[in-house]
Design an enzyme around this catalytic site. Structure first.
Site, PDB file in Angstrom:
ATOM      1  CG  LEU A 125      45.608 -26.808  81.416  1.00  0.00           C
ATOM      2  CD1 LEU A 125      45.667 -27.846  82.534  1.00  0.00           C
ATOM      3  CD2 LEU A 125      45.968 -25.423  81.942  1.00  0.00           C
ATOM      4  N   PRO A 126      48.389 -26.221  77.906  1.00  0.00           N
ATOM      5  CG  PRO A 126      49.990 -24.526  78.127  1.00  0.00           C
ATOM      6  CD  PRO A 126      48.863 -25.196  78.859  1.00  0.00           C
ATOM      7  CB  THR A 167      46.694 -31.254  71.842  1.00  0.00           C
ATOM      8  OG1 THR A 167      45.544 -30.674  71.235  1.00  0.00           O
ATOM      9  CG2 THR A 167      47.266 -32.316  70.931  1.00  0.00           C
ATOM     10  CE  LYS A 181      44.407 -31.281  68.197  1.00  0.00           C
ATOM     11  NZ  LYS A 181      43.847 -30.367  67.214  1.00  0.00           N
ATOM     12  CE  LYS A 215      51.015 -29.619  72.362  1.00  0.00           C
ATOM     13  NZ  LYS A 215      49.703 -29.414  72.973  1.00  0.00           N
TER      14      LYS A 215
HETATM   15  P1  NAD Z   1      47.454 -20.971  75.101  1.00  0.00           P
HETATM   16  O1  NAD Z   1      48.906 -21.013  75.395  1.00  0.00           O
HETATM   17  O2  NAD Z   1      46.850 -19.786  74.395  1.00  0.00           O
HETATM   18  O3  NAD Z   1      46.608 -21.196  76.476  1.00  0.00           O
HETATM   19  C1  NAD Z   1      46.984 -22.043  77.504  1.00  0.00           C
HETATM   20  C2  NAD Z   1      46.543 -21.398  78.805  1.00  0.00           C
HETATM   21  O4  NAD Z   1      46.812 -22.319  79.902  1.00  0.00           O
HETATM   22  C3  NAD Z   1      47.299 -20.100  79.127  1.00  0.00           C
HETATM   23  O5  NAD Z   1      46.372 -19.054  79.341  1.00  0.00           O
HETATM   24  C4  NAD Z   1      48.088 -20.453  80.407  1.00  0.00           C
HETATM   25  O6  NAD Z   1      48.233 -19.342  81.279  1.00  0.00           O
HETATM   26  C5  NAD Z   1      47.204 -21.519  81.002  1.00  0.00           C
HETATM   27  N1  NAD Z   1      47.897 -22.381  81.986  1.00  0.00           N
HETATM   28  C6  NAD Z   1      49.100 -23.016  81.858  1.00  0.00           C
HETATM   29  N2  NAD Z   1      49.364 -23.727  82.980  1.00  0.00           N
HETATM   30  C7  NAD Z   1      48.313 -23.542  83.816  1.00  0.00           C
HETATM   31  C8  NAD Z   1      47.999 -24.015  85.127  1.00  0.00           C
HETATM   32  N3  NAD Z   1      48.827 -24.816  85.794  1.00  0.00           N
HETATM   33  N4  NAD Z   1      46.833 -23.617  85.696  1.00  0.00           N
HETATM   34  C9  NAD Z   1      45.983 -22.796  85.024  1.00  0.00           C
HETATM   35  N5  NAD Z   1      46.231 -22.309  83.783  1.00  0.00           N
HETATM   36  C10 NAD Z   1      47.379 -22.688  83.192  1.00  0.00           C
HETATM   37  O7  NAD Z   1      47.146 -22.313  74.267  1.00  0.00           O
HETATM   38  P2  NAD Z   1      45.873 -22.633  73.344  1.00  0.00           P
HETATM   39  O8  NAD Z   1      46.168 -22.219  71.944  1.00  0.00           O
HETATM   40  O9  NAD Z   1      44.633 -22.163  74.027  1.00  0.00           O
HETATM   41  O10 NAD Z   1      45.948 -24.229  73.369  1.00  0.00           O
HETATM   42  C11 NAD Z   1      45.548 -24.999  74.493  1.00  0.00           C
HETATM   43  C12 NAD Z   1      45.558 -26.468  74.090  1.00  0.00           C
HETATM   44  O11 NAD Z   1      44.669 -26.655  72.971  1.00  0.00           O
HETATM   45  C13 NAD Z   1      46.939 -26.958  73.629  1.00  0.00           C
HETATM   46  O12 NAD Z   1      47.122 -28.294  74.080  1.00  0.00           O
HETATM   47  C14 NAD Z   1      46.846 -26.909  72.115  1.00  0.00           C
HETATM   48  O13 NAD Z   1      47.731 -27.830  71.496  1.00  0.00           O
HETATM   49  C15 NAD Z   1      45.393 -27.251  71.898  1.00  0.00           C
HETATM   50  N6  NAD Z   1      44.779 -26.738  70.660  1.00  0.00           N
HETATM   51  C16 NAD Z   1      44.982 -25.450  70.228  1.00  0.00           C
HETATM   52  C17 NAD Z   1      44.380 -25.009  69.061  1.00  0.00           C
HETATM   53  C18 NAD Z   1      44.584 -23.618  68.555  1.00  0.00           C
HETATM   54  O14 NAD Z   1      44.183 -23.352  67.395  1.00  0.00           O
HETATM   55  N7  NAD Z   1      45.148 -22.713  69.327  1.00  0.00           N
HETATM   56  C19 NAD Z   1      43.538 -25.871  68.321  1.00  0.00           C
HETATM   57  C20 NAD Z   1      43.320 -27.156  68.803  1.00  0.00           C
HETATM   58  C21 NAD Z   1      43.944 -27.592  69.969  1.00  0.00           C
END
Ligand code: NAD
Length: 297
Positions: free
Chosen positions: A65-66, A97, A172, A247
């Site tokens: 999740l975000p 994260t 992280k 963030k």
């Molecule tokens: P994203 O915004 O693409 O995905 C997040 C998903 O969570 C969305 O589909 C959203 O609809 C869903 N969501 C939000 N609230 C929700 C809830 N209450 N119930 C169910 N679903 C819910 O983000 P992402 O890029 O996939 O990143 C997710 C996490 O991973 C973040 O914490 C980010 O910092 C971390 N991260 C991302 C990357 C990257 O390269 N994108 C790499 C490492 C870590």
């Protein structure tokens, strides 16, 4: 093999859930977004209409999740929180994260209910999520780590036990602060070369064989056209959004105050990413920071 609920199917969670299913686990997925749900359903993953419905009979829940508020709301919300409804013996692996404090709060709530919780944030980006080669940085009890490893190995290749609850998030946070710094440094160096008439592809090759070599240059080159499949060559579509990097840098800055740490370059990186986000680039890939420097080439 385990029965797993997967919550949060965005840029990272979607491909991670698919790899978990390919590894032989039984996966039921949930996301608030219909589009995210439809895209994993099209790949043959079971979906549920709520987080509550997804956790029926599971051995583990994985969340991607975000930010901290989303994680605490999914697990601990007074009415809809799923932690108290988890089957006995199930464990929680939160791969989002988030701040270490929220990770510890979730772990403490789990401990009261006899539920093992690990923070297990990832590194590697969307490409590694798709390839199943993520690195996991876990925080929590040693015996939970052994159980977690069996599940996480379906999605990654380097699985570290960083220490107690919250330690995965601290690792992280340190990693992403460094990532922001070398992405910015790589961008300004490439643009400096381009402003002096060098081909960024040739300059990248030279620096990759020299002491400027780093992950941003090698794997995630921010200059359009240098790497065919990079976010930079696809109009900076994420990937990893500027908003998420802001963030993460905010988490590092808050922690630097509470831990009395001097982080001058992290602080500058946060200011530059914040300015870049405020200029309307929040949803773009974080390598678009190069555009802060792009001038007359
Ligand atoms: P994203 O915004 O693409 O995905 C997040 C998903 O969570 C969305 O589909 C959203 O609809 C869903 N969501 C939000 N609230 C929700 C809830 N209450 N119930 C169910 N679903 C819910 O983000 P992402 O890029 O996939 O990143 C997710 C996490 O991973 C973040 O914490 C980010 O910092 C971390 N991260 C991302 C990357 C990257 O390269 N994108 C790499 C490492 C870590």
């Amino acid at each position: 093999m385990s029965t797993v609920a997967f919550i949060g199917l965005g840029n990272m969670g979607g491909p991670m859930a698919l790899n978990l299913a390919k590894a032989g686990h039984s996966v039921t997925a949930f996301d608030l977004s219909d589009k995210a749900l439809a895209s994993v359903k099209a790949e043959g993953i079971n979906t549920a209409s709520s987080a509550q419905a997804a956790i029926e009979g599971v051995d583990a829940v994985i969340s991607m999740l975000p930010a901290g508020q989303h994680v605490l709301s999914v697990y601990l919300d007074e009415t809809k929180g799923i932690l108290k409804s988890l089957p006995k013996g199930a464990m929680v692996l939160d791969c989002s994260t988030i701040d270490a404090e929220s990770a510890r709060e979730l772990a403490a709530a789990g401990s009261e209910l006899g539920i093992g919780v690990m923070d297990a944030p990832v590194s590697g980006g969307v490409a590694a999520a798709k390839a199943g080669t993520l690195s996991f940085m876990c925080g929590g009890e040693a015996e939970d780590f052994e159980r977690a490893r069996a599940i996480l190995s379906g999605m990654g290749k380097n699985i570290f036990h960083a220490g107690d609850h919250g330690a995965g998030q601290v690792a992280k946070m340190c990693n992403n602060m460094l990532l922001a710094i070398h992405m910015i440094g790589t961008s300004e160096a490439l643009q400096l070369g381009a402003n002096n008439g060098l081909d960024p592809k040739v300059l990248s090759e030279i620096m990759l064989a020299s002491s400027g070599r780093n992950w941003s240059l090698e794997v995630y080159n921010p200059y359009p056209g240098v790497q065919e499949n990079s976010a930079a060559s696809k109009g900076y579509q994420p990937g990893f959004m500027v908003d998420l990097m802001i963030k993460d840098l905010g988490l590092a800055m808050e922690n630097s105050i509470s831990s009395k740490s001097s982080v001058p370059l992290g602080s500058l990186a946060r200011s530059l990413y914040t300015a870049h986000g405020l200029a309307g680039n929040g949803p773009k890939d974080f390598s678009s920071i190069l555009n802060l420097f792009r001038t007359n080439d």
